[in-house]
Design an enzyme around this catalytic site. Structure first.
Site, PDB file in Angstrom:
ATOM      1  N   SER A   1       0.856  -1.189   0.000  1.00 10.53           N
ATOM      2  CA  SER A   1       0.000   0.000   0.000  1.00 10.53           C
ATOM      3  C   SER A   1       0.884   1.227   0.000  1.00 10.53           C
ATOM      4  O   SER A   1       2.060   1.166   0.387  1.00 10.53           O
ATOM      5  CB  SER A   1      -0.896  -0.011   1.247  1.00 10.53           C
ATOM      6  OG  SER A   1      -1.693   1.167   1.303  1.00 10.53           O
TER       7      SER A   1
ATOM      8  N   TYR B   1      -2.213  -0.675  10.474  1.00  5.10           N
ATOM      9  CA  TYR B   1      -2.131  -1.025   9.058  1.00  5.10           C
ATOM     10  C   TYR B   1      -0.853  -0.468   8.436  1.00  5.10           C
ATOM     11  O   TYR B   1      -0.155  -1.165   7.681  1.00  5.10           O
ATOM     12  CB  TYR B   1      -3.365  -0.472   8.340  1.00  5.10           C
ATOM     13  CG  TYR B   1      -3.441  -0.790   6.874  1.00  5.10           C
ATOM     14  CD1 TYR B   1      -3.758  -2.072   6.433  1.00  5.10           C
ATOM     15  CD2 TYR B   1      -3.224   0.199   5.915  1.00  5.10           C
ATOM     16  CE1 TYR B   1      -3.848  -2.358   5.072  1.00  5.10           C
ATOM     17  CE2 TYR B   1      -3.313  -0.085   4.562  1.00  5.10           C
ATOM     18  CZ  TYR B   1      -3.621  -1.360   4.154  1.00  5.10           C
ATOM     19  OH  TYR B   1      -3.706  -1.634   2.812  1.00  5.10           O
TER      20      TYR B   1
END
Length: 267
Positions: free
Chosen positions: A153, A167
């Site tokens: 990501s 995350y």
């Protein structure tokens, strides 16, 4: 390399294929269309059966097995079963992570993040890839060929957002793992890279995330198929000299200093 994007004779294992609108399944679908035999997995049997049936209707050689990849034993059994069913795994796409069916996403600011919640995020997003990659690597080493692609990501390796501590930590660690694999195994024909998606419209996208995608230079969120195209390149023979890299696919969002709808005209 008569056609470096012909995957005929290659076996790819793609994790995180439960959602029809997800990046994992988009990657599996594209690799199958390019000729690869594809093993897919998710944590939910009903969803996985539906994904496998769709690929088989298109004529692909498919193996599907439910596995909770946070469990190291299940990850190793998955790789062994895929090998027995289709042959040696040469391409691994680690797309599992972020959320699991039946569990809520971890969302908390740094000061309020509970250690157990951090551990859960690390298990789902980082250790799934750790276990599966360790299971698949020995065969790649023996064959002196392998392509490992992490679905990472922009969040963590490049940017972050409030409430994204767990995350961001997990995805940044994933890229650190990827680079170490690239360094240690490059001379036996194995490459390791990451794709770093930005605002991508998937089934798990929140309304504010979809809205944020409208403010990229492209003017819309990306699609899983657009990420899959990059995954397929990194998994191809043509990418033999690309390793240890995190490649951003975010519609140019990171090049902007200011953000907002009023920055762009209609011309």
């Amino acid at each position: 390399m008569t056609n470096p994007f012909d995957f005929t004779g290659r076996l790819a294992l793609v994790t995180g294929c439960g959602s029809a609108e997800g990046i994992g399944f988009a990657a599996a679908r594209l690799l199958a269309r390019l000729g690869a035999a594809v093993a897919i997995t998710s944590t939910t049997a009903e969803r996985l059966d539906a994904r496998a049936a769709g690929l088989q209707r298109d004529g692909a050689r498919i193996f599907a097995q439910v596995a909770d990849l946070t469990d190291r034993g299940q990850a190793f059994k998955l790789v062994a079963a895929a090998h027995e069913a289709l042959g040696p795994i040469e391409i691994l796409v680690n797309a599992a992570g972020m959320v699991q069916t039946g569990t809520d996403p971890v969302s908390a600011r740094f000061g309020a993040l509970e250690p157990d919640d951090l551990q859960r995020e690390l298990e789902i997003t980082l250790k799934t890839a750790f276990h599966t990659t360790q299971a698949a690597l020995p065969t790649m080493v023996d064959r002196r060929y392998g392509r490992i692609v992490m679905v990472s990501s922009v969040t963590g390796p490049y940017v972050t957002a409030p409430d994204s501590t767990a995350y961001a930590m997990a995805k940044a660690a994933m890229d650190g793992m990827m680079r170490t694999i690239a360094l240690e195994y490059g001379r036996v024909g194995i490459t390791a890279n990451s794709v770093a998606p930005g605002w991508i419209a998937t089934a798990s996208s929140a309304p504010d995330e979809l809205a944020a995608g409208q403010h990229t230079p492209i003017g819309r969120p990306g699609t899983p198929d657009e990420v899959a195209g990059l995954i397929a390149y990194l998994a191809s023979e043509s990418a033999s000299y690309v390793t240890g890299q995190s490649v951003v696919v975010d519609g140019g969002n990171m090049i902007q200093e200011p953000h907002g709808a009023d920055l762009y005209g209609t011309d």
